[in-house]
Design a protein around this motif. Structure first.
Motif, mmCIF file in Angstrom:
data_model
loop_
_atom_site.group_PDB
_atom_site.id
_atom_site.type_symbol
_atom_site.label_atom_id
_atom_site.label_comp_id
_atom_site.label_asym_id
_atom_site.label_seq_id
_atom_site.Cartn_x
_atom_site.Cartn_y
_atom_site.Cartn_z
ATOM 1 N N LEU A 93 0.860 -1.200 0.000
ATOM 2 C CA LEU A 93 0.000 0.000 0.000
ATOM 3 C C LEU A 93 0.893 1.246 0.000
ATOM 4 N N PRO A 94 0.419 2.345 -0.619
ATOM 5 C CA PRO A 94 1.245 3.559 -0.685
ATOM 6 C C PRO A 94 1.409 4.205 0.695
ATOM 7 N N ARG A 95 2.651 4.389 1.109
ATOM 8 C CA ARG A 95 2.905 4.897 2.447
ATOM 9 C C ARG A 95 2.601 6.381 2.583
ATOM 10 N N ASP A 96 2.611 7.109 1.473
ATOM 11 C CA ASP A 96 2.335 8.553 1.609
ATOM 12 C C ASP A 96 0.892 8.811 2.044
ATOM 13 N N VAL A 97 -0.002 7.845 1.756
ATOM 14 C CA VAL A 97 -1.384 7.984 2.241
ATOM 15 C C VAL A 97 -1.392 7.926 3.768
ATOM 16 N N PHE A 98 -0.588 7.023 4.343
ATOM 17 C CA PHE A 98 -0.513 6.917 5.805
ATOM 18 C C PHE A 98 0.052 8.208 6.388
ATOM 19 N N GLU A 99 1.113 8.726 5.746
ATOM 20 C CA GLU A 99 1.738 9.963 6.206
ATOM 21 C C GLU A 99 0.717 11.097 6.216
ATOM 22 N N ALA A 100 -0.066 11.167 5.134
ATOM 23 C CA ALA A 100 -1.071 12.222 5.019
ATOM 24 C C ALA A 100 -2.090 12.104 6.151
ATOM 25 N N ALA A 101 -2.544 10.866 6.410
ATOM 26 C CA ALA A 101 -3.531 10.660 7.473
ATOM 27 C C ALA A 101 -2.943 11.059 8.820
ATOM 28 N N ARG A 102 -1.652 10.761 8.999
ATOM 29 C CA ARG A 102 -0.997 11.075 10.266
ATOM 30 C C ARG A 102 -0.896 12.592 10.455
ATOM 31 N N VAL A 103 -0.549 13.293 9.380
ATOM 32 C CA VAL A 103 -0.462 14.757 9.442
ATOM 33 C C VAL A 103 -1.823 15.350 9.779
ATOM 34 N N GLU A 104 -2.883 14.713 9.267
ATOM 35 C CA GLU A 104 -4.251 15.157 9.561
ATOM 36 C C GLU A 104 -4.616 14.873 11.014
ATOM 37 N N GLY A 105 -3.776 14.164 11.720
ATOM 38 C CA GLY A 105 -4.012 13.928 13.143
ATOM 39 C C GLY A 105 -4.572 12.567 13.493
ATOM 40 N N ALA A 106 -4.516 11.613 12.561
ATOM 41 C CA ALA A 106 -5.029 10.276 12.867
ATOM 42 C C ALA A 106 -4.008 9.504 13.695
ATOM 43 N N GLY A 107 -4.480 8.884 14.795
ATOM 44 C CA GLY A 107 -3.609 8.045 15.620
ATOM 45 C C GLY A 107 -3.500 6.666 15.009
ATOM 46 N N PRO A 108 -2.712 5.772 15.653
ATOM 47 C CA PRO A 108 -2.522 4.430 15.094
ATOM 48 C C PRO A 108 -3.818 3.643 14.937
ATOM 49 N N PHE A 109 -4.740 3.766 15.904
ATOM 50 C CA PHE A 109 -5.987 3.005 15.825
ATOM 51 C C PHE A 109 -6.866 3.537 14.702
ATOM 52 N N ARG A 110 -6.961 4.882 14.664
ATOM 53 C CA ARG A 110 -7.755 5.531 13.635
ATOM 54 C C ARG A 110 -7.211 5.202 12.241
ATOM 55 N N LEU A 111 -5.888 5.215 12.115
ATOM 56 C CA LEU A 111 -5.243 4.919 10.839
ATOM 57 C C LEU A 111 -5.612 3.508 10.365
ATOM 58 N N LEU A 112 -5.593 2.557 11.314
ATOM 59 C CA LEU A 112 -5.942 1.179 10.975
ATOM 60 C C LEU A 112 -7.388 1.098 10.508
ATOM 61 N N TRP A 113 -8.283 1.675 11.322
ATOM 62 C CA TRP A 113 -9.706 1.495 11.089
ATOM 63 C C TRP A 113 -10.199 2.240 9.852
ATOM 64 N N SER A 114 -9.745 3.500 9.685
ATOM 65 C CA SER A 114 -10.331 4.327 8.624
ATOM 66 C C SER A 114 -9.528 4.351 7.339
ATOM 67 N N VAL A 115 -8.247 3.979 7.399
ATOM 68 C CA VAL A 115 -7.437 4.065 6.187
ATOM 69 C C VAL A 115 -6.967 2.691 5.711
#
Lengths: 306, 293
Positions: free
Chosen positions: B182-204
């Motif tokens: 999976l493209p890692r820049d999507v994770f980076e973007a979500a993290r910058v938006e303030g998503a935590g590890p749980f949120r990142l898993l569930w929503s992205v």
């Protein structure tokens, strides 16, 4: 390959930094994996090694007995019977079950429109639960003249055959059923690999005047070499652990003709409560399979690199 | 899957000399495949609604003394196939949930979060893949009998089947490998938006991973339905046993026609699942066929 940092506030306390950086969350999220593998993967593996040197009977505490379990297992007159039968099963399964999927896959890869249909057909027996398949085939193998297989062969004037009632027929009968039940999965693997064979190679071979058989021998098989080598060793490892077929079809009989190593392990543990002997035999089997795979990969390394 | 323009036969097809014998052999082989795979299954379907006498005396004739539909009802109610069917569904659902939980959370941590110890854990998971399942059979049984630290016995509970199913290295590695792609820049973007590890898993990550979760699910369900030896060992109470464990016993207690009807009912659902999801199966059969037992 660096970890993904969460939060950015720097703190002098490394613990707080770790928690804010997502270290704690990662650990919590990894907990299901650690618990599942810890309890039901890693721990039992270590315990197997320990238990093979102990006497365990669930009532008193286990006691160290050195190599007594191994001596008991190796001294059991049924040990060599089980080893011989398991080896025979594996050999028959290879002689029978190894070429069949390959031939089917090569034939099916020639199809255009009906290929999907035949893939479904080939895989269908794989989806039948093994217990259902074995019990059904056990009925097919009815040795009387009105048995299902004997009726069919009777049309050609053959039989009736004793199938699983005879010591010499029992094992081939088990292998026939196992091949029916498992070949489909291998067919699909080969079929996928065959679509990867480049068409130019066939064209080139044709220009050089190669016929069908030479094309199969010089183009198809070499291209499948890698996958063929892997399925061979995986099949050996799987057939060495055969249990359901002999347990439900013949119960290890007639006259111990189909008693396999796994059947022996099951008997030791769940019939006689001799967990030490059962584990010792399991460890021996695992060591043997590890040795076989090790030698196999060493021998074939030079062929499998393209 | 589209067929390549030309394969082994290629231009030979167009040559007369080779065309007919080849086509003939091809046709015969495919016909044998058709009969061999469908034959036993169709025969069981026929026998499930035949009388015992017909099945024993003339196993290959079509209902000489009429169709006996009652077999199915007798099997379902009197032979209590309904109960064992329900048990099987429970076994399957729990095993599926455990495998999915371990594979998604584990794969996510090892692939996306990548703490420093991730490599070590991945290696330890991978190691269990190479070990033949038989080695742990007895120690696993003793572990289930007296769960270390908890001191409880899982014997005669579905947990004894569900929890060990979760320790499936193949699923974890499959999900990990998928998430690696999976493209890692999507994770980076979500993290910058303030998503935590749980949120990142569930929503992205999870929504992006549905294809691989489908594959894991389908094989989890089918393998749990097939499982025999392990439930036989840890579920000695007949009231809890799934179909696979119960069928050999039913064989000795009911009449042949009812038994064959029971066999038929037991294979219906797995076959139906396969036919509905055949594309998913056939595209990934190579993955799962390799690892069993």
């Amino acid at each position: 390959m660096k970890s993904l940092p969460f939060g950015s506030q720097a703190s002098p306390n490394p613990m707080i930094r770790w928690v804010r950086g997502g270290g704690l969350s990662a650990l919590i999220l990894l907990l299901p994996l650690l618990l599942a593998f810890g309890y039901f993967g890693w721990f039992p593996i270590g315990r197997a090694v320990v238990m093979s040197f102990q006497q365990t009977n669930l009532v008193t505490d286990p006691t160290w007995v050195g190599l007594a379990n191994f001596r008991e297992v190796l001294g059991d007159p049924l040990f060599w019977t089980a080893v011989r039968n398991t080896g025979y099963f594996t050999l028959l399964a290879l002689a029978f079950g190894y070429p069949v999927p390959l031939v089917l896959a090569v034939l099916m890869s020639e199809l255009r429109r009906a290929r999907g249909l035949f893939s479904v057909l080939a895989y269908l027996p794989v989806t039948v639960p093994p217990v259902v398949a074995v019990l059904l085939w056990r009925f097919f193998y009815d040795a009387s003249e009105t048995g299902v297989f004997n009726t069919i062969l009777g049309w050609a004037g053959l039989g009736p055959y004793p199938w699983i009632q005879s010591t010499s027929w029992a094992m081939p009968s088990l292998v026939l059923q196992a091949t029916w039940a498992n070949a489909g999965a291998t067919v699909i693997i080969y079929l996928a690999a065959l679509t990867g064979v480049r068409a130019e190679l066939y064209d080139a071979a044709e220009v050089d005047g190669a016929g069908i058989w030479r094309k199969i021998w010089h183009v198809t098989l070499p291209q499948l070499r890698h996958i063929l080598l892997i399925t061979l060793i995986l099949q050996v490892i799987a057939t060495f652990q055969v249990f359901t077929e002999p347990y439900l079809m013949t119960g290890g009989g007639p006259n111990r003709a189909t008693t396999t190593v796994l059947l022996q392990i099951y008997e030791y543990a769940f019939r006689f409560g001799d967990f030490g002997a059962a584990t010792a035999l399991s460890v021996l089997l695992a060591l043997f399979l590890a040795l076989v795979s090790g030698v196999y990969f060493r021998l074939t390394r030079s062929w499998s690199t393209t | 899957m589209s067929a390549p323009e030309r394969a082994v036969v290629g231009a030979d097809r167009r040559r007369r000399r080779v065309r007919w014998p080849l086509r003939g052999a091809h046709g015969v082989a495919l016909l044998v495949l058709l009969v061999a795979s469908l034959g036993p299954i169709l025969w069981l379907a026929k026998a499930a609604v035949s009388t015992t006498q017909d099945t024993l005396r003339t196993p290959l004739e079509l209902w000489p003394s009429g169709v006996d539909w009652d077999n199915l009802a007798t099997a379902w109610y009197q032979a209590e196939i309904s109960r064992y069917f329900t048990n099987t569904v429970w076994v399957v659902l729990g095993s599926w949930a455990c495998q999915l939980l371990v594979a998604t959370t584990g794969g996510y941590v090892l692939s996306v979060l990548r703490p420093r110890y991730a490599k070590l854990v991945t290696g330890a998971v991978l190691a269990t893949l190479f070990l033949p399942g038989v080695v742990v059979l007895v120690p696993l049984f003793l572990t289930v009998l007296d769960l270390p630290l908890f001191g409880v016995s899982l014997l005669n509970t579905y947990w004894a089947v569900w929890l060990p199913a979760g320790a499936n290295a193949f699923n974890v590695l499959l999900v990990k490998r998928f998430m690696d792609s999976l493209p890692r820049d999507v994770f980076e973007a979500a993290r910058v938006e303030g998503a935590g590890p749980f949120r990142l898993l569930w929503s992205v990550v999870l929504p992006m991973s549905t294809p691989i979760l489908g594959v894991v699910s389908i094989f989890a369900v089918l393998n749990a339905w097939k499982d025999f030896l392990w439930p036989l060992i840890v579920l000695p109470d007949p009231v809890l046993q799934p179909l696979s464990v119960r069928l050999p016993v039913i064989r000795d207690t009911v009449e042949l026609d009812v038994f064959l009807a029971s066999l038929f009912i037991s294979m219906l659902l797995p076959i139906a699942i396969f036919l509905v999801f055949q594309r998913l199966f056939l595209r990934n059969a190579g993955l799962s066929g390799a690892v069993k037992g």
